[in-house]
Design a protein around this motif. Structure first.
Motif, PDB file in Angstrom:
ATOM      1  N   VAL A 543       0.805  -1.221   0.000  1.00  0.00           N
ATOM      2  CA  VAL A 543       0.000   0.000   0.000  1.00  0.00           C
ATOM      3  C   VAL A 543       0.843   1.278   0.000  1.00  0.00           C
ATOM      4  CG1 VAL A 543      -1.660   1.351   1.349  1.00  0.00           C
ATOM      5  CG2 VAL A 543      -2.065  -1.075   0.931  1.00  0.00           C
ATOM      6  N   PRO A 544       1.924   1.408   0.797  1.00  0.00           N
ATOM      7  CA  PRO A 544       2.728   2.639   0.712  1.00  0.00           C
ATOM      8  C   PRO A 544       3.305   2.877  -0.683  1.00  0.00           C
ATOM      9  CG  PRO A 544       3.241   1.444   2.710  1.00  0.00           C
ATOM     10  CD  PRO A 544       2.374   0.546   1.895  1.00  0.00           C
ATOM     11  N   TYR A 545       3.655   1.797  -1.369  1.00  0.00           N
ATOM     12  CA  TYR A 545       4.157   1.966  -2.735  1.00  0.00           C
ATOM     13  C   TYR A 545       3.035   2.435  -3.665  1.00  0.00           C
ATOM     14  CZ  TYR A 545       8.306  -0.545  -1.140  1.00  0.00           C
ATOM     15  OH  TYR A 545       9.436  -0.921  -0.468  1.00  0.00           O
ATOM     16  N   ILE A 546       1.834   1.909  -3.462  1.00  0.00           N
ATOM     17  CA  ILE A 546       0.685   2.350  -4.265  1.00  0.00           C
ATOM     18  C   ILE A 546       0.423   3.837  -4.032  1.00  0.00           C
ATOM     19  CG2 ILE A 546      -1.801   2.086  -4.602  1.00  0.00           C
ATOM     20  CD1 ILE A 546      -1.469  -0.878  -3.877  1.00  0.00           C
ATOM     21  N   LEU A 547       0.485   4.246  -2.761  1.00  0.00           N
ATOM     22  CA  LEU A 547       0.275   5.657  -2.436  1.00  0.00           C
ATOM     23  C   LEU A 547       1.343   6.531  -3.085  1.00  0.00           C
ATOM     24  CD1 LEU A 547      -1.077   7.959  -0.868  1.00  0.00           C
ATOM     25  CD2 LEU A 547       0.335   7.326   1.116  1.00  0.00           C
ATOM     26  N   THR A 548       2.590   6.126  -2.976  1.00  0.00           N
ATOM     27  CA  THR A 548       3.682   6.908  -3.560  1.00  0.00           C
ATOM     28  C   THR A 548       3.552   7.009  -5.080  1.00  0.00           C
ATOM     29  OG1 THR A 548       5.142   6.193  -1.769  1.00  0.00           O
ATOM     30  CG2 THR A 548       6.189   7.104  -3.726  1.00  0.00           C
ATOM     31  N   PHE A 549       3.259   5.882  -5.723  1.00  0.00           N
ATOM     32  CA  PHE A 549       3.129   5.889  -7.176  1.00  0.00           C
ATOM     33  C   PHE A 549       1.929   6.725  -7.623  1.00  0.00           C
ATOM     34  CE2 PHE A 549       1.758   3.961 -11.249  1.00  0.00           C
ATOM     35  CZ  PHE A 549       2.946   4.154 -11.963  1.00  0.00           C
ATOM     36  N   SER A 550       0.841   6.669  -6.863  1.00  0.00           N
ATOM     37  CA  SER A 550      -0.337   7.463  -7.207  1.00  0.00           C
ATOM     38  C   SER A 550      -0.035   8.956  -7.120  1.00  0.00           C
ATOM     39  CB  SER A 550      -1.502   7.108  -6.282  1.00  0.00           C
ATOM     40  OG  SER A 550      -1.843   5.739  -6.391  1.00  0.00           O
ATOM     41  N   LEU A 576      -6.500   9.907  -7.727  1.00  0.00           N
ATOM     42  CA  LEU A 576      -6.955  10.503  -6.469  1.00  0.00           C
ATOM     43  C   LEU A 576      -7.706   9.483  -5.620  1.00  0.00           C
ATOM     44  CD1 LEU A 576      -8.155  14.059  -7.582  1.00  0.00           C
ATOM     45  CD2 LEU A 576      -6.320  13.535  -5.962  1.00  0.00           C
ATOM     46  N   THR A 577      -8.485   8.634  -6.266  1.00  0.00           N
ATOM     47  CA  THR A 577      -9.194   7.579  -5.536  1.00  0.00           C
ATOM     48  C   THR A 577      -8.205   6.638  -4.865  1.00  0.00           C
ATOM     49  OG1 THR A 577     -11.061   7.678  -7.069  1.00  0.00           O
ATOM     50  CG2 THR A 577     -10.838   5.687  -5.740  1.00  0.00           C
ATOM     51  N   LEU A 578      -7.151   6.283  -5.594  1.00  0.00           N
ATOM     52  CA  LEU A 578      -6.130   5.400  -5.016  1.00  0.00           C
ATOM     53  C   LEU A 578      -5.395   6.076  -3.859  1.00  0.00           C
ATOM     54  CD1 LEU A 578      -4.610   3.692  -8.192  1.00  0.00           C
ATOM     55  CD2 LEU A 578      -6.024   2.646  -6.422  1.00  0.00           C
ATOM     56  N   VAL A 579      -5.147   7.387  -3.989  1.00  0.00           N
ATOM     57  CA  VAL A 579      -4.490   8.124  -2.904  1.00  0.00           C
ATOM     58  C   VAL A 579      -5.357   8.105  -1.650  1.00  0.00           C
ATOM     59  CG1 VAL A 579      -3.823  10.428  -2.113  1.00  0.00           C
ATOM     60  CG2 VAL A 579      -3.064   9.615  -4.338  1.00  0.00           C
ATOM     61  N   VAL A 580      -6.636   8.382  -1.824  1.00  0.00           N
ATOM     62  CA  VAL A 580      -7.544   8.420  -0.672  1.00  0.00           C
ATOM     63  C   VAL A 580      -7.673   7.050  -0.030  1.00  0.00           C
ATOM     64  CG1 VAL A 580      -9.931   8.799   0.040  1.00  0.00           C
ATOM     65  CG2 VAL A 580      -8.840  10.403  -1.538  1.00  0.00           C
ATOM     66  N   LEU A 581      -7.880   6.014  -0.842  1.00  0.00           N
ATOM     67  CA  LEU A 581      -8.039   4.663  -0.298  1.00  0.00           C
ATOM     68  C   LEU A 581      -6.762   4.191   0.379  1.00  0.00           C
ATOM     69  CD1 LEU A 581     -10.071   2.922  -3.163  1.00  0.00           C
ATOM     70  CD2 LEU A 581     -10.914   3.718  -0.945  1.00  0.00           C
ATOM     71  N   THR A 583      -4.420   6.074   1.752  1.00  0.00           N
ATOM     72  CA  THR A 583      -4.233   6.834   2.996  1.00  0.00           C
ATOM     73  C   THR A 583      -5.130   6.299   4.103  1.00  0.00           C
ATOM     74  OG1 THR A 583      -3.655   8.812   1.723  1.00  0.00           O
ATOM     75  CG2 THR A 583      -4.304   9.132   4.021  1.00  0.00           C
ATOM     76  N   ILE A 584      -6.384   6.040   3.769  1.00  0.00           N
ATOM     77  CA  ILE A 584      -7.303   5.494   4.770  1.00  0.00           C
ATOM     78  C   ILE A 584      -6.815   4.139   5.262  1.00  0.00           C
ATOM     79  CG2 ILE A 584      -9.633   4.574   5.108  1.00  0.00           C
ATOM     80  CD1 ILE A 584     -10.661   6.745   3.237  1.00  0.00           C
ATOM     81  N   PHE A 585      -6.350   3.303   4.347  1.00  0.00           N
ATOM     82  CA  PHE A 585      -5.860   1.969   4.723  1.00  0.00           C
ATOM     83  C   PHE A 585      -4.683   2.088   5.686  1.00  0.00           C
ATOM     84  CE2 PHE A 585      -3.315  -1.814   4.285  1.00  0.00           C
ATOM     85  CZ  PHE A 585      -4.251  -2.843   4.238  1.00  0.00           C
ATOM     86  N   ILE A 586      -3.753   2.986   5.383  1.00  0.00           N
ATOM     87  CA  ILE A 586      -2.573   3.151   6.239  1.00  0.00           C
ATOM     88  C   ILE A 586      -2.972   3.654   7.621  1.00  0.00           C
ATOM     89  CG2 ILE A 586      -0.490   4.537   6.561  1.00  0.00           C
ATOM     90  CD1 ILE A 586      -0.065   4.367   3.529  1.00  0.00           C
TER      91      ILE A 586
END
Length: 661
Positions: A543-550, A576-581, A583-586
């Motif tokens: 998930v942190p990699y997904i957030l960073t890449f997004s 933006l949806t991936l960033v929000v999801l 962040t919430i997951f983390i």
């Protein structure tokens, strides 16, 4: 007291031995460490240096100790020092540079042959480079002056390592091999090479007061027991040791008017601080306020009792000053403290509560004087240590101490201790005739400024060691006023503390546990592979990699050339949806993204489910009920005690072999 060799010349005889030769006296026997066998012996003074031995490029100012890691033992030597000042005429040094020498032949410290050894050596280096390590070759800095005076006759013929205060002998674990040899074989006495080092603070200044010279010293000694960082070492252990325990001694010496080189009067005042002596913790979840946890274990009252009984035996009467808030987040800690105190019922202990934040609100920190008013009777009863050259016996003894605590034993505690020390120095200087009975320390600018600077620097050092930043509220300690700029500086420090305490303190705690002997590595890197492996589930790691890449893709969409704005609507909506999801997951899985200690994992504390109190939202970063995403599932990878599967061990070992090749 037997002296310690101040300078050593080191000779390396290829892979055969390390030979430490004292620069003076010339007839002292060299210390030889045989690298193949690991034997440590004291050679005869007449022993010749082998012709094949080469002189080490640096002068050695002391042997810090010997540590055993997964592949070899390592000698840690002090190669740089700075003079911090003098105490009763004795120089006090700080160790500022260290070299690490492998005992096992063929190993390189610069390029270890296994990633586990690389990680352990990095912990050693980080600890050595971040601490304030103080020592003296002829004076026992680990003990307060009154304790040294009481034991002066019995200490004359003893080496310093035997007389040092066990709590403040920071490198005692690393010196244990040398001490064991000295005890078991008196002919092979290594005492001149055993250098006790203290972790703490030391400041010395000279001021003039009405034409009289006054030497001021401030010494703080940090206990090696239950040592560590802010959120990973709290409360008390079953032996009665508390986190962040510091003994602080304010010393004033007055030279003789007839002989400026002689001390006419010596004044000492000691205070102590330490974590609330109950079983409690703050569990990080990435929220600014961690989950506060009180653990009502079976031995909780006994642990509180042991701690207080030890303090009474060491210092006498105890005046316990509690600065923890009586409302809100901190209230359960206050209540648990008072509950355990009532049950422990230790004689010579008096408890005093001071509502710091309520009494000193709206930046009225001058109202700390109210605490002094409450303590005046105790301070007069307990006294201070006073030596006068005109008298054979001490003029006055310190018969008790004030033990101060807040939540961290840093910011509020610093303000209180500085105020108490200033009040006591005022009393001491009047008794010594340095200032008039109607005078005050505050009326003498030179000593007033020196005191403020000393206590502020002292506060910063202790705070950096425990919390990772300088102390808060030091604008009041330095200037006597609480300012808006000081409040803004505190905001910045609080933000840095949050980042350090959540994302960097795990490794710092591991370094404490390794260097103090709380955790001892086994031989062979395979037993310590958990240090370099991330065993969290794949989704948590991804998930942190997904957030960073997004975030990168959003930035790219904003900066790179575009054909039409309409074509980017869905593009930005996706990322933006991936960033929000993400962040919430983390945030929901906050426990899993904290940099926890690995050597001594806090598994039992994190997943404690027994009697007591737990605030916050039980590990969920947002505090929402996400069913299985709650802390009952969070960080379950830690419950295995960092045990690794055979497949993971095999993969890491293969990677290590490829690294060696």
């Amino acid at each position: 007291m037997k002296s310690i060799h101040e300078r050593l010349n080191l000779y390396t005889n290829e892979d055969d031995s390390y030979i430490f030769v004292p620069a003076e006296p010339a007839n002292a026997g060299p210390l030889v460490v045989h690298r193949n066998s690991g034997d440590i012996v004291l050679d005869l003074p007449s022993s010749a240096i082998p012709s094949s031995a080469k002189r080490y490029k640096k002068t050695i100012y002391g042997i810090y100790g010997l540590i055993s890691l997964s592949q070899s033992e390592y000698l840690i030597v002090i190669t740089g020092r700075e003079l911090r000042g003098h105490l009763l005429g004795h120089p006090i040094y700080r160790a500022v540079d260290f070299d690490i020498l492998p005992v096992r032949p063929g190993l390189s410290v610069a390029k270890p042959s296994h990633p586990v050894e690389t990680h352990l050596l990095a912990l050693v280096r980080s600890h050595l480079n971040s601490g304030l390590f103080l020592y003296s070759y002829v004076f026992d800095i680990t003990r307060r002056l009154q304790a040294q005076y009481v034991a002066r006759e019995g200490d004359d013929r003893k080496p310093m390592w035997e007389t040092a205060d066990d709590r403040f002998f920071w490198n005692k674990f690393l010196q244990s091999r040398f001490m064991d040899i000295s005890i078991s074989d008196p002919k092979n006495d290594l005492s001149p090479y055993i250098l006790p080092v203290m972790n703490g603070t030391f400041d010395a200044r000279t001021v003039m007061v009405d034409g009289r010279k006054l030497h001021l010293c401030l010494v703080s000694r940090r206990s090696r027991f239950r040592a560590g960082t802010r959120y990973f070492r709290r409360g008390v252990d079953h032996d009665g040791h508390v986190a962040n325990f510091n003994e602080t001694e304010q010393i004033a010496t007055i030279p003789s008017q007839s002989d400026p080189n002689a001390v006419a009067t010596t004044l000492s005042f000691v205070q102590i601080r330490g974590s609330v002596p109950v079983f409690w913790a703050e569990v990080n979840t990435l929220r600014y306020k961690p989950d506060l946890q009180i653990m009502d274990l079976q031995g909780s009252v006994n642990a509180t009792q042991r701690h207080l009984q030890e303090q009474v035996s060491l210092y006498g009467d105890q005046s316990l000053v509690n600065l923890v808030d009586q409302q809100g987040y901190e209230k359960p800690v206050k209540e648990a403290y008072e509950r355990n105190l009532a049950k422990a019922d230790v004689p010579q202990v008096k408890y005093r509560y001071f509502d710091f934040h309520n009494e000193c609100k709206h930046m009225r920190w001058d109202r700390i004087s109210l605490l002094i008013d409450h303590l005046t009777e105790d301070l007069l009863r307990d006294g201070y240590f006073h030596l006068d050259s005109n008298y054979q016996d001490p003029v006055k003894w310190q018969l008790g101490v004030v033990r101060t605590n807040c939540m961290d034993n840093l910011d509020r505690t610093n303000v209180a201790q500085a105020a108490i020390a200033r009040w006591t120095l005022d009393l001491q200087l009047k008794a010594a005739g340095i200032i008039g009975q109607k005078g005050a320390v505050d009326q003498h600018e030179e000593i007033d400024v020196a005191l403020r600077e000393m206590w502020s620097d002292h506060a910063d050092y202790i705070s950096k060691a425990y919390a990772g930043t300088g102390a808060l509220k030091t604008d009041f300690t330095r200037t006597g006023k609480r300012t808006r700029q000081g409040a803004f500086d505190d905001f910045k420090k609080s933000a840095i503390r949050y980042l350090r305490n959540n994302h960097f303190d795990g490794a710092r705690q591991d370094a404490y546990d390794l260097m103090t002997g709380a955790w001892v590595p086994r031989k062979g890197p395979s037993s310590t592979l958990f240090l370099i492996a991330d065993t969290r589930p794949l989704i948590l790691r991804a998930v942190p990699y997904i957030l960073t890449f997004s975030l990168f893709m959003i930035l790219a969409g904003l900066t790179l050339p575009r054909t039409s704005d309409y074509s980017l609507v869905y593009y930005f909506a996706l990322w933006l949806t991936l960033v929000v999801l993400s962040t919430i997951f983390i945030l929901v899985h906050g426990l899993d993204y904290v940099a926890w200690p690995r050597l001594l994992p806090l598994t039992e504390t994190i997943h404690y489910n027994g009697p007591g109190f737990r605030s916050g939202h039980h590990g969920t970063g947002l505090g929402l009920d996400f069913g299985k995403l709650k802390s009952g599932v969070n960080a379950q990878w830690m419950t295995r005690g960092f045990l690794r599967s055979d497949k993971q061990v095999e993969e890491i070992e293969l990677g290590a072999k490829r690294h060696v090749d």
